[in-house]
Enzyme design. Structure first.
Site, PDB file in Angstrom:
ATOM      1  N   LYS A  84      70.195  14.866  -7.406  1.00  0.00           N
ATOM      2  CA  LYS A  84      69.092  15.367  -6.969  1.00  0.00           C
ATOM      3  C   LYS A  84      69.079  16.300  -5.713  1.00  0.00           C
ATOM      4  O   LYS A  84      69.849  15.776  -4.858  1.00  0.00           O
ATOM      5  CB  LYS A  84      68.279  14.210  -6.624  1.00  0.00           C
ATOM      6  N   SER A 159      59.258  12.186  -7.777  1.00  0.00           N
ATOM      7  CA  SER A 159      59.721  13.778  -7.311  1.00  0.00           C
ATOM      8  C   SER A 159      61.057  13.873  -8.244  1.00  0.00           C
ATOM      9  O   SER A 159      61.421  15.140  -8.230  1.00  0.00           O
ATOM     10  CB  SER A 159      59.761  13.947  -6.107  1.00  0.00           C
ATOM     11  N   SER A 183      59.254   7.606  -6.798  1.00  0.00           N
ATOM     12  CA  SER A 183      59.803   8.978  -7.055  1.00  0.00           C
ATOM     13  C   SER A 183      61.043   8.887  -7.960  1.00  0.00           C
ATOM     14  O   SER A 183      61.781   9.689  -8.883  1.00  0.00           O
ATOM     15  CB  SER A 183      60.171  10.013  -5.999  1.00  0.00           C
TER      16      SER A 183
END
Length: 483
Positions: A84, A159, A183
């Site tokens: 990420k 997210s 997330s």
């Protein structure tokens, strides 16, 4: 649903590693095949923001050389993994999904990145996410939304939407994401993969671009529970670079997940099954609970009475910490600087206004207000007191049960654009995940069937601090019931 599906069932981590160890499979060939698939699939999904081919192939070549000599291989030898883009990685851009960090290339690796590579993983590249990890749909990225591989008209969750979508679309065997209020867990549920929320402090945050420092956690995504458990064992542990990391020993979570669940006590909180829960989601979770009973678990109702305060508490604590953490992005040292600035004050205000997206600016303003003179006691301090009450709810409940099971999200994946005009509706997508975040406990979300339209449903298994092993055991039992 769209006619074309990008979901492809990958081989398990252990199958791939065994193939590399035996010489039947080359790590360099595996990396090549994943990059070829990324080239085919990524344009439609917008999962990868950047690729790190030179570093990946150098690592794969080292793994192949070690395998050829019969040297011991790491637990992730040759396994393609995505990162990420809120975790820094030497030689790769670190944007945090934001325009304000465009062009920033960090000179060091996050601890979790270094641990993955030390275990033999091939690091494919950086994954799209909501800007500064602020969002529940991955529509807040400055680089465009990620699309759900199951149905490209729908969000992958946020997210860490890119991290979940990469595993679901098999353009990474496993990935790392971060979870501040859901997330990891919510996008894992939306994309039909496994996501892990480690106990706060179980995994180092060194090298993580901070959103809310008392809430942020790094965790893995994988296609199955055992692979996710293997990754957590690799990245967990004390780090002298992170004073909040726990010195507690790290278990072999994959081996722990192999243990049965007979005799475990499972709590089902009424507060997670009320108004707003989609009927199909409720049905799949209740079916999953029945499967745990059949596996030998004792299921009992429990109560977490302060749950109704979780969303407002979270959005005070998280935004206050975001306001403080993001003050450093001012156009002075690195990243975006506005070209239309006549004075120093103009440069600060223009750089932040042009560099941050709407959701990030909204949260900075909320947090700054909550911390301001005259309002601190009424908002931030009160939120911290309620946070203590939420944590106490879990402590009392875990005295009577070994794990708690709930839906991960109140609905399946929603349509792109469906909630962007209503921030409150978007925040409520995290209603079942923020409580564990505020309490610091651990959890795993595991696929638990699908709706009639084929949209994945996830079950959240929560366990007490540093009790990830129990969460993995329960998740394996739920997973086994789906096969």
């Amino acid at each position: 649903m769209t006619t074309e599906s990008y979901v492809e069932k990958p081989k398990t981590l252990s199958e791939l590693r065994e193939g590399i160890a035996s010489g039947r499979l080359k790590a360099t060939g595996l990396a090549t095949s994943y990059y070829e698939r990324i080239e085919q699939v990524n344009p439609a999904l917008n999962v990868y923001l950047s690729l790190t081919k030179n570093r990946a192939f150098a690592q794969a070549a080292r793994v192949d050389a070690a395998a050829a000599k019969g040297d011991p291989l790491g637990p992730l030898a040759g396994i393609p993994v995505g990162i990420k883009d809120v975790l820094v990685m030497r030689g790769a851009p670190a944007t945090a999904g934001s325009k304000i960090l465009k062009g920033y290339h960090p000179p060091y690796d996050a601890t979790v990145v270094a641990k993955l590579e030390a275990a033999g993983a091939t690091l494919l590249g950086k994954l799209n996410c909501d800007e500064f990890a602020m969002g529940s749909s991955n529509e807040n990225s400055a680089y465009g939304p990620v699309r759900n591989p199951v149905d490209t008209d729908r969000v992958p969750g946020g997210s860490s939407g890119g991290s979940a979508a990469a595993v679901a679309a098999n353009i990474a065997v496993a990935t790392l994401g971060t979870d501040t209020g859901g997330s990891i867990r919510q996008p894992a549920s939306f994309c039909g993969v496994v996501g892990v929320l480690p106990t706060y402090g179980r995994v180092s945050r060194y090298g993580l671009i901070a959103f809310a420092s008392s809430l942020d956690r790094v965790g893995p995504f994988a296609a199955n529970v055992r692979d996710a458990a293997t990754l957590l064992s690799v990245i967990a542990g004390h780090d002298p670079c992170d004073a909040t990391s726990s010195p507690a020993p790290v278990a072999d979570y994959a081996a722990e997940s192999d243990k049965g669940v007979e005799g475990l006590r499972i709590g089902v909180p009424a507060e997670y099954f009320g108004e707003g829960l989609d009927p199909e989601v409720r049905d799949r979770i209740e079916t999953g609970i029945e499967s745990l009973k059949k596996a030998g678990c004792t299921v009992k109702p429990v109560s977490l009475p302060h749950t109704r305060y979780a969303i407002p508490t979270y959005y005070l604590v998280a935004t206050a910490e975001a306001s403080a953490n993001l003050a450093r992005f001012d156009g002075v040292r690195f990243g975006y600087r506005s070209p239309s600035s006549a004075t120093l004050s103009d440069m600060y205000s223009h750089s932040r206004d042009e560099g941050f997206g709407a959701e990030v600016k909204r949260r900075i303003m909320l947090g700054t207000y909550a911390l301001s003179a005259g309002y601190y006691d009424a908002y931030y301090l009160k939120a911290q007191k309620v946070r203590r009450l939420l944590a106490d709810d879990f402590l009392r409940t875990f005295a009577d049960v070994d794990a708690i099971v709930t839906p991960t999200a109140p609905t399946p994946a929603f349509k792109l654009g469906e909630k962007t005009g209503n921030p409150l509706a978007m925040y409520l997508a995290d209603i079942y995940t923020v409580t564990a975040s505020l309490a610091g406990i651990c959890g795993v979300t595991v696929p638990c069937g699908a709706t009639k339209a084929g949209l994945p449903v996830g079950m959240q298994i929560l366990a007490a601090h540093l009790n990830e092993a129990t969460a993995f055991r329960v998740a394996r039992a739920v997973e086994a019931a789906q096969s």
